[in-house]
Design an enzyme around this catalytic site. Structure first.
Site, short mmCIF file in Angstrom:
data_model
loop_
_atom_site.label_atom_id
_atom_site.label_comp_id
_atom_site.label_asym_id
_atom_site.label_seq_id
_atom_site.Cartn_x
_atom_site.Cartn_y
_atom_site.Cartn_z
N ASP A 250 0.87 -1.17 0.00
CA ASP A 250 0.00 0.00 0.00
C ASP A 250 0.91 1.23 0.00
OD1 ASP A 250 -1.79 2.06 0.45
OD2 ASP A 250 -2.28 1.47 2.49
N ASP A 374 -17.48 5.09 -1.52
CA ASP A 374 -16.26 4.61 -0.87
C ASP A 374 -16.60 4.26 0.58
OD1 ASP A 374 -13.52 4.16 -0.24
OD2 ASP A 374 -12.88 5.74 -1.61
N ASP A 491 -10.38 -3.25 -1.94
CA ASP A 491 -9.27 -2.32 -1.77
C ASP A 491 -8.41 -2.79 -0.60
OD1 ASP A 491 -7.68 -0.07 -2.05
OD2 ASP A 491 -9.19 1.34 -1.35
N GLU A 494 -3.26 -5.52 -0.07
CA GLU A 494 -1.85 -5.86 -0.36
C GLU A 494 -1.25 -6.87 0.64
OE1 GLU A 494 -3.24 -2.71 -2.45
OE2 GLU A 494 -3.06 -2.65 -0.27
N ASP A 590 -3.72 5.07 -5.86
CA ASP A 590 -4.01 6.39 -5.27
C ASP A 590 -3.08 7.45 -5.81
OD1 ASP A 590 -5.93 5.03 -3.89
OD2 ASP A 590 -4.78 4.87 -2.04
N HIS A 648 -12.30 9.82 -9.79
CA HIS A 648 -12.34 9.47 -8.36
C HIS A 648 -11.39 10.40 -7.62
CE1 HIS A 648 -12.54 7.15 -4.73
NE2 HIS A 648 -11.34 6.57 -4.87
N ASP A 1381 25.57 40.23 -67.10
CA ASP A 1381 24.13 40.53 -67.10
C ASP A 1381 23.61 40.32 -68.52
OD1 ASP A 1381 21.66 41.41 -66.26
OD2 ASP A 1381 22.24 43.51 -66.04
N GLU A 1384 20.52 36.10 -71.11
CA GLU A 1384 19.50 35.05 -71.29
C GLU A 1384 19.50 34.42 -72.70
OE1 GLU A 1384 19.08 37.23 -67.88
OE2 GLU A 1384 18.92 38.12 -69.89
N ASP A 1488 16.05 41.85 -61.41
CA ASP A 1488 15.63 43.25 -61.33
C ASP A 1488 14.30 43.35 -60.60
OD1 ASP A 1488 17.90 43.73 -62.75
OD2 ASP A 1488 16.89 43.91 -64.68
#
Length: 1819
Positions: A250, A374, A491, A494, A590, A648, A1381, A1384, A1488
């Site tokens: 316990d 309980d 309960d 143990e 618990d 609980h 420059d 292209e 640009d």
């Protein structure tokens, strides 16, 4: 005087004294002459411990108790070897302890027995058993048992209720699995299939004493799960010397390593990615401890009983659990109603308060089935009583609940009070128990042991006694007649006792105080329980303590059967032992209302799944302490998916039932929402319990059980599954709305939105706001559902349904178990319904496999939801098998195209009968491939191409699309280890592709080459015609990768229509799939489409893209190099047909189409991509990554690594088109120096030229050469511009004349003309005055000279160009770099001066025209005629039509070669037009641009794209080229541009100046400050450039490259990184004074403050005042830096500093590259320094990787800044140089920022020699 006479007593004492003295002297002598490691045993033989070199990880502790020392260790005959840490045993077993095998027998092939004899050796704790019996048997094919016990004496063994009933059924000889070693005794357990060792005890000796038994075993992996009951903060065990005690107790589950309520010596071990696993169960109930160590290995220490092991084998983890549950008993199916939500608390105070709770939760319509009371319901906490004052109506309470379909559960504890009842009335239950001798007794076996629990003094029922069981059953039956209830909660079993042992304490004996006590809580055996010498029917409490709860469960099961008869009811126990799940559920004890306990509940539930207790959960919102609303809300969300779902809490704390937070609270809304989902899915959950009961499957399931082949899942424990198919991802931390969640490798659908997730096999950042948790259905699932209600009583009468989630193959499967929900043994009796569900090929089969139950509610399947339906259904039919079929009315069919969801309603299919539901789908509109990409499509044009015309309501979906078999098919194939070869033929049932002048090529050849592990090529061409191929050289491996196992990819082909599929082998992802219709290969139009692996595509250029990730919603991008400023959908200067694709698994790949013709690419949301090109061939190269950064490295290995720019070119640069004269430049230079703004490079644009003629200086710039010389003398550099076009209208112009003589200019083909193809560009006619007020076209016509275009492919052109540059350098002005420059190439007329292009007009206006800027003007718009002829370096003649896009590429290398040749230094070339591999010679600016805010963020996108393209030296014109710059915009751009690799402020003619000194003092100051940061970090930037040059790494790096598993980063394009470590988050919007930036999942330091920002994996609002840019350094990295100066000439001389940004683990690493900054090929010539830095454990060290620096370039170490150095004051620093000399340095440690500053400058330690810096604290 007479002699004194001694009494008899005195004589006796004297004799004893003499004897003791002799003995003492003897022992002293023996001790004195003894040798270390040698102890004499009782036989007087000397024992010598054999201590070989046992690996540290395999040492087994020989001194587990306190007080270990060398002397004490050697007394035990063990090995002593102390270390500098305590985890590893210092005292450990030698190899000559243990037992030997004296004899063996094998009575049959499945059984082995042996007699063992203890080897002579000292004892650890005495009472060693000398002779042992070993028995092993192969009980089944998957279960091995071996037991070691005393050969002569019966010892306690667990009287297990289920195991004792099992029969063996072996089929595999034990020799296949077990091998025994004789001396010392050990056993090796192997997997019989592959002989892999699973459990090897030969690593350490067996110890078997009366009260100390120990066995160790080596394990095959660290993947260990189980052992309990404890709080394990992570599901997978830490094997770093962890000790876990097992003994029921316990105790509070608060995160410690102590023992808790249950006793589970069972673990599961996952061996590897195969999924093969095994389990180990030690059937022993004594107190014990289990030690896990890094070998990996396990050690058991138990203090009683026997060693009774079961090894369970499985092919998967789930199979191991199933085998374990066969052994201990499969779980009970809980009552259906017990799966509803439950409320409880300790101490409601009264029944009226209980009812208030019930009513308020009813009032909010909370789904809610069960109410508890309980111990406060009892009279004075006495069992079998109730409080007749505060709970006087308790006998009627169950009826009150039943009226609303709810249930009542009460509690009973074992301890029974000895006191009288109220009013001194007899306590009959106690009296009857006493009369029956029902109690545990003291050691005398008669006297009831007295303790104290809740009611005061108590006795303890002995549930192992039949008398007690009879009493318990009888008392419970009596009580049930008094208080009606539905189930029982037990309960404190143990067993718990508030006294230590008993009211009288415990006797001093070896049971209460054994020789060794395991590391149990308090380390006292009887702490908070009974004396160990207490007597029970099964034996001493010492042996049976941990069986107390188990025996109580067995007794309670009999009581429940007596009371509830045929009803199943429910039992819930706190203490448990393997086998309890057969009858009972369990809660995790618990806990408390904190964020740890909500997290730790998940590993707890997963473990109890292993232990066979699937009905499990934690107290929702926490038992102890007050729960915050946020915690309770998040806990209610996840708790809705606990199998046992109960809220609980404890006495004295605030109520926490949902309704108490308010009817309209988010908590109530969220709780109702997820409980409603729970109740909807209860049929699925109930079916999972059926599977647990019948097959032993887990209910709450670790992700690892389903995805064991993915090692990422092995540690996932913040998420869990329901069965196979429902993934729950809760929020488990405060203040969090994003969770790092793992999405395993499957299809996943969001349960709530029904959308299919694209993520798989990756961690994601899941957004889960305050009212949400993650809930995902796995593709392949069929989940039975039921319309929910507030209780299961009501919901069970509602209609049923199915959710079908289709997988990758459009398949799914599932089950349904259904019975009355409450009766016992329905499975055994057959009183149930069972369905098998399956979907394949659009048909859902609902097959009844058992129909033994008729539900009284006449239930129907009403609704079926199918997720992942790719297209809408044309019709749906239902077949009632053996009855009739019908079509589902259209009104009952819903289809959501966005979500891909089909919902069928109103089906009325009777539960318990077999059906087939079938659907037919229409063709998915988004899978159409456009057959008519041109404008003005109509049905006639479409069908003329043999295509399908079908209008669509979806925007952008093509109405004209290819039929499914349009394309080519395979006619022959050949496969080799190095690739494949195919011949393919066009499907001629379809007409020509419909473009006149471009005939289809009917037969093609395909070659696939496996170049390397990570690269392949596929090439498609016409084998009968010599078609143009791109002359750009690529670097491919000399030999292919012929070993399939080495390749990351697998290639498949589809024969008809032909397609290639490339599959990533590690994930199965198809990253290329061209087996789609539409493949076309004609002379001037080639088209191929492929499906994509995901929607995350990056690259293709050069075009302005509004986002980094492409939008796949039918966007088409043209590619054709053009003098076109950046604009949306406008093709710009360069062509890069390369993209990077991210797969949903976070893997990445790259694809290059090596084709230089005009082309376009179209994306569609399928996702898919279509290429269309106007010539050449298809030549694809694919690199496999698998990371984004690897993709770029592999791509640049193919096309060529980027050039290493001169160091000075990383400085700030100024340029302007529009300088009036050289004095303007001189004044600017002077002003910049006065302002102290760092600045390295000055430009001259075309205004320095006379009439824009290359190589000619204008009269207004006659002073420029002298100015350049002065600037260069002061450390500056100069770059000038050159355009390619050369004027032909000059009387004397050497550049033209020499070019004409060398025949360098582009001409017409000889068959048409021998003339130059003339254009017009910038050069003006001689002797004209330009009127700039005229319109542009008029100016061009009147003033611009004819120009010729050099053909840079020719070797003669390169020589001519080099000579012109040489003459300019030596005769006119010096320079350091060249800016090229207009290449292209750009022309101001279209095609040629007169506008008439000779030759084939289709070349200018081809049959298909990509969507290019001004496409209606033809391909020659603003450039040359396409029929112009160029000549390659090998003499081959080509059309400009084919090589236009290569003009800038061909221009770049001759320019770079000329620069190096003329200047003798590296310099830099900057080019406007680029093609793949241009980065080998040049950088690039983004053209640009305009002075507008959007250009700031678009420049980031552009830079990131050029990072992909292998051109890292890139940037945009800061403050914009066109238009007037705004003050704030320009300042923000200066801040951003300070982090462009190519950082140049440049603007256009006619606009005001925008350089930093043209504004005001604050602007200049802010510019100076941010550029000082840039210059500070230039050593880091230069090192990144070196890594790009040598490894192909990116410099400007998308965040996703470093954090690819975080899918948030996949969409980031307003932040970027320098390399891995500097995060830049600029302000990009007007008026912004704060920026929302993403902080990836790492430690980050604010560059400005050195402080850890404390945020990761989330958005952060960053204050960003006007003079500030957000910069963050990533923890774990070392960045080199230097103090900035006015230019790099001076900054390079400063000492080298380091920023050491420590990671979470206190570590960091980095590197530093250094050379002379401008030498040619310094890397290739090895003339450089490369140093690596490593920081860890408060030490920074350098390692010289390469060092060959000239003396002039050597640096000394300067200031080292350590960030994250901690908050403990650092008081000393030592610098150790290469000679070993230690220098003491004075630290400056800011405890608030945790920055440590170390100035090493005075020590003059050279950076090119190794050094170490260590810092230390006073602590």
């Amino acid at each position: 005087m007479g002699k004194r006479r001694f009494s008899g007593l005195e004589v006796t004492l004297m004799v004893l004294f003499i004897l003791m003295s002799v003995a003492a002297v003897t022992l002293i002598v023996l001790f004195a002459i003894g040798e270390p490691g040698s102890i004499k045993d009782e036989t007087a033989e000397v024992f010598v411990a054999q201590c070989p070199n046992i690996p540290l990880a395999e040492r087994v502790d020989c001194f587990p108790d306190a007080g270990a020392s060398k002397q004490q260790c050697e007394r035990r005959g063990c090995c002593w070897s102390p270390l500098d840490e305590r985890n590893v045993p210092w005292c450990f077993f030698p190899t000559n302890h243990g037992y030997t095998v004296e004899s063996t027998e094998q009575p049959n092939p499945y059984v082995m027995t042996a007699k063992l004899k203890r080897m002579a050796s000292p004892s650890l704790f005495g009472a060693d058993v000398q002779e042992l019996s070993f028995h092993a048997e192969m009980q089944t094919n998957n279960r091995l048992r071996f037991k070691i016990s005393d050969a002569h004496k019966q010892r306690f063994e667990v009287p297990h209720e289920h195991i004792s009933s099992l029969n063996s059924d072996p089929s595999s000889p034990i020799s296949n699995t077990l091998e025994v070693t004789n001396k010392p005794f050990g056993l090796t357990v192997r997997r019989k299939e592959n002989k892999k060792v699973l459990f090897d005890t030969t690593m350490a000796p067996l110890v078997f004493a009366d009260q100390y038994l120990q066995l160790s075993a080596k394990l095959p992996s660290h993947n260990i799960y189980g052992l309990g009951e404890h709080v394990h903060q992570r599901y997978r065990h830490d094997t770093n010397w962890k000790t876990w005690p097992i003994f029921t107790r316990d105790a509070f589950p608060n995160g410690g390593t102590h023992n808790l309520y249950g006793h589970y010596p069972f673990f599961l071990c996952l061996e590897d990615e195969s999924g093969k696993s095994f389990g180990v169960f030690l059937m022993n109930s004594n107190a014990m401890e289990v030690i896990l160590q890094p070998a990996p290995a396990v050690t058991y220490r138990t203090i009683g009983g026997v060693l009774d092991f079961y090894i369970l084998f499985g092919d998967t983890p789930e199979q191991v659990v199933q085998e374990f549950l066969v052994l201990i008993g499969r779980p009970v199916i809980p009552a259906y109603w017990s799966l509803g939500f439950q409320l409880s608390r300790w101490d409601y105070g009264s029944l009226s308060e209980v009812k208030k709770t019930v009513e308020r939760n009813r009032a909010v319509a909370l789904p809610y089935d069960i109410q508890y009371t309980d111990i406060d319901y009892m009279e004075d906490k006495k069992d079998f009583t109730y409080d007749k004052v505060n709970f006087k109506e308790l006998p009627q309470f169950a009826d009150y609940l039943h009226e609303k379909g709810q249930r009542y559960i009460l509690i009973l504890d074992p301890a029974v009070a000895t006191s009288k009842r109220v009013g001194n009335a007899s306590y009959d239950s106690y009296d009857r128990g006493t009369a029956k001798n029902a109690w545990v007794t003291e050691s005398d076996g008669k006297t009831p042991l007295l303790g104290e629990v809740w009611p005061g003094e108590t006795v303890f029922p002995d549930y192992t006694s039949q008398n007690c069981i009879d009493w318990w059953v009888d008392e419970y039956e009596r009580f049930s007649r008094e208080i009606k209830h539905d189930a029982l909660w037990i309960d404190m079993n143990e067993v718990a006792n508030f006294k230590k042992g008993s009211v009288n304490g415990c006797a001093d004996n070896n049971l209460n105080y054994p020789p060794y006590t395991p590391k149990i809580l308090d380390e006292v055996m009887y702490s908070k329980t009974l004396c160990m010498d207490a007597k029970q029917a099964w034996g001493n409490h010492y042996d049976v303590h941990s069986l107390y709860g188990y025996s109580m469960v067995l007794a309670t099961e009999k009581a429940l059967q007596r009371v509830f008869g045929a009803n199943r009811t429910l039992m819930l126990t706190r203490s448990s032992f393997p086998g309890v799940g057969k009858y009972s559920g369990h809660w995790l004890g618990d806990n408390a209302a904190n964020w740890n306990d909500i997290k730790w509940a998940i590993p707890g539930m997963l473990e109890f799944g292993l232990f066979g207790v699937p009905y499990i959960g934690a107290d929702i919102c926490g038992f102890f302490d007050d729960s915050s609303e946020e915690l309770c809300r998040r806990w209610m969300q996840v708790g809705a998916f606990y199998p046992f779902s109960r809220n609980h809490n404890a006495q004295g704390y605030k109520p926490q039932d949902p309704a108490v937070y308010g009817a309209d609270s988010m908590l109530v809304r969220s709780s109702k929402h997820y409980l409603t989902i729970r109740y909807t899915l209860l049929p699925y959950l109930y079916t999972l319990f059926y599977k647990a009961h019948t097959m032993g499957e887990t209910v709450v399931r670790p992700v690892m059980h389903e995805f064991y082949s993915d090692s990422n899942t092995w540690t996932v424990d913040r998420q869990f599954l329901w069965g196979k198919h429902l993934l729950i991802t809760p929020v488990l931390d405060p203040g969090v709305d994003r969770v790092r969640a793992y999405m395993p490798d499957a299809v996943w659908y969001d349960y709530e939105t029904m959308y299919r997730w694209t993520d798989r096999k990756t961690y994601i950042d899941m957004h889960l706001p305050a009212d949400k948790l993650g809930l995902h259905i796995r593709g392949g699932a069929i989940l039975p559902t039921q319309k929910p209600n507030v209780t299961t009583t009501y919901s069970r009468s509602n209609p049923m349904g199915l959710i079908v989630a289709l997988d990758d193959n459009n398949q799914a499967a599932g089950e349904l178990f259904w019975d009355d929900g409450d009766s016992r043994d329905t499975v055994k009796t057959g009183n149930y319904i069972h369905y098998d569900f399956s979907v394949a090929n659009g048909a859902l089969k609902m097959q009844v496999t058992n129909a033994g139950y008729n539900d009284p509610n006449d239930l129907k399947f009403e609704t079926i939801t199918v997720l992942g339906v790719p297209q809408p259904p044309m019709f749906v039919s239902v077949t009632h098998v053996h009855a009739h079929s019908y079509s589902v009315p259209r009104a009952n069919i819903q289809y959501d195209g966005a979500k891909k969801v089909m919902i069928l309603q109103g089906l009325s299919m009777t539960l318990g009968e077999t059906y087939v539901v079938q659907w037919e789908l229409v063709v998915e509109e988004k899978q159409r491939f456009d057959c008519y990409p041109e404008e003005n499509a109509n049905e006639a044009k479409c069908k003329a191409r043999g295509c399908i015309w079908m209008p669509s309501t979806l925007e952008r979906v093509p109405w004209c699309f290819y039929p499914s078999d349009y394309g080519y098919s395979v006619t022959s194939k050949k496969e080799t280890d190095s690739g494949m070869m195919f011949d393919i033929s066009r499907n001629k049932q379809y007409r020509s592709s419909g473009r006149p002048g471009s005939p289809d090529i009917d037969t093609l050849r395909v070659e696939i080459r496996y170049h390397s592990r990570d690269m392949l090529q596929f090439k498609i061409w016409d084998p009968t015609t010599d078609r143009y191929e791109v002359p750009v050289p690529l670097t491919v491996p000399a030999a292919p990768e012929t070993n399939e196992n080495n390749r990351l990819y697998k290639v498949q082909f589809i024969e008809n229509p032909f397609g290639i599929q490339v599959i990533r082998k590690s994930t199965g992802t198809k990253i290329w799939d061209s087996s789609v219709p539409g493949f076309t290969f004609s002379d001037m139009f080639i088209q191929v489409s492929t499906r994509l692996s995901s929607e995350f595509i990056y690259g293709f250029g050069e075009t302005e893209h509004p986002t980094y990730k492409h939008n796949l919603n039918y966007h088409t991008w043209g590619m054709f190099s053009k003098d076109q400023p950046p604009g949306y959908k406008m093709n710009c200067y360069g062509v890069h047909p390369f993209y990077m694709g991210l797969e949903n698994t976070s893997d990445a790949h790259g694809v290059l189409l090596l084709n230089s013709n005009a082309m376009d690419v179209t994306f569609q949301p399928a996702p898919a991509l279509t290429y269309r090109t106007l010539g050449g061939i298809l030549d694809f190269y694919m690199v496999l990554g698998p990371t984004p950064e690897k993709v770029v490295q592999e791509y640049t290995a193919l096309i060529g690594r980027p050039v290493l720019p001169a160091y000075w070119s990383l400085g700030f640069q100024l340029c302007r088109y529009g300088y009036a004269n050289d004095q303007e430049i001189a004044d600017l230079y002077s002003d910049m120096r006065k302002a102290g703004i760092p600045y390295d490079v000055q430009y001259a644009d075309i205004d320095y030229m006379e009439r824009q003629l290359d190589f000619v200086l204008d009269k207004e710039f006659q002073g420029l050469p002298k100015l350049v010389d002065r600037m260069r003398g002061e450390g500056m550099r100069f770059i000038f511009i050159l355009d390619p076009a050369i004027s032909g209208n000059e009387t004397v112009y050497p550049a033209f004349d020499r070019g004409l003589a060398a025949d360098v200019f582009i001409k017409w083909p000889e068959s048409l003309s021998d003339e130059i193809v003339w254009g017009k560009v910038w050069p003006d006619y001689p002797n004209v005055t330009v009127d700039e007020s005229l319109d542009w076209d008029t100016q061009v016509e009147l003033y611009r000279a004819y120009t010729a275009f050099p053909d840079f492919f020719r070797n003669t052109t390169a020589a001519w160009w080099r000579q012109e540059i040489h003459d300019f350098y030596h005769n006119i002005t010096k320079f350091d770099g060249i800016w090229i420059d207009m290449n292209e190439p750009a022309s101001f007329v279209h095609g040629t001066v007169d506008g008439e292009c000779l030759g084939n007009p289709l070349l200018e206006n081809p049959p298909y025209m990509p969507p290019l800027e001004s496409k209606h003007r033809g391909l020659n718009h603003k450039t040359l005629c396409m029929n112009s002829e160029q000549i390659l370096s090998d003499g081959k003649k080509v059309r400009h039509y084919d090589v236009h896009n290569l003009y800038g590429w061909s221009h770049t290398k001759p320019t770079y070669d000329a620069l190096l040749s003329v200047t003798g230094k590296r310099g830099i070339v900057v080019t406007r037009s680029t093609y793949p591999s241009s980065g080998k010679w040049a950088g690039h600016w983004l053209g640009d641009n305009a002075a507008s805010w959007d250009q700031l963020y678009k420049s980031i996108i552009g830079m990131m794209e050029f990072s992909l393209f292998g051109i890292p030296y890139t940037g945009a014109d800061i403050c914009g080229f066109f238009n007037r710059a705004d003050y704030e915009m320009c300042l923000r751009w200066m801040q951003l541009g300070a982090f462009y690799p190519y950082s140049r402020n440049h603007n256009g003619k006619g606009n005001p100046r925008q350089d930093p000194v043209s504004w005001d003092a604050p602007f200049a100051e802010a510019s100076r400050d941010v550029l000082n940061i840039r210059y500070t970090l230039l050593p880091y930037l230069y090192t990144l450039m070196y890594e790009a040059h040598t490894k192909g790494s990116t410099v400007v790096r998308p965040v996703l490259h470093e954090f690819v598993t975080d899918k948030t980063t996949w969409d980031i394009y307003k932040q970027f990184l320098w390399g891995p470590a500097l995060l830049i988050t600029p302000a990009l919007d007007p008026g912004a004074r704060q920026v929302d930036g993403y902080v990836p999942d790492a430690r980050w330091y604010d560059f400005h403050t050195a402080k850890d920002v404390g945020v990761r994996g989330k958005m952060l609002t960053m204050p960003t005042p006007l003079n500030h840019i957000n910069l963050h350094i990533r923890g774990g990295y070392v960045l080199p830096w230097q103090k900035p100066e006015n230019n790099t000439h001076y900054s390079r001389r400063n000492p080298l500093g380091l920023i050491v940004a420590l990671s979470d683990s206190g570590a960091a690493q980095g590197s530093f590259f250094w050379d002379d900054g401008e030498g040619i090929d310094t890397v290739e010539k090895k003339q450089y320094l490369l140093t690596s830095f490593t920081a860890k454990s408060n030490t920074l060290s350098s390692q010289i990787v390469h060092s060959r620096l000239a003396t002039a370039d050597q640096l000394i170490l300067g200031v080292v800044k350590v960030w994250g150095a901690g908050s403990v004051k650092i008081t000393g620093v030592t610098l150790t140089d290469a000679a070993g000399t230690a220098h003491s340095l004075t630290p400056q440690h800011n405890l608030e920022t945790q920055e440590l500053i170390i100035d090493a400058t005075p020590k003059s330690v050279r950076v090119d020699q190794a050094f170490t810096i260590t810092w230390r604290t006073s602590v």
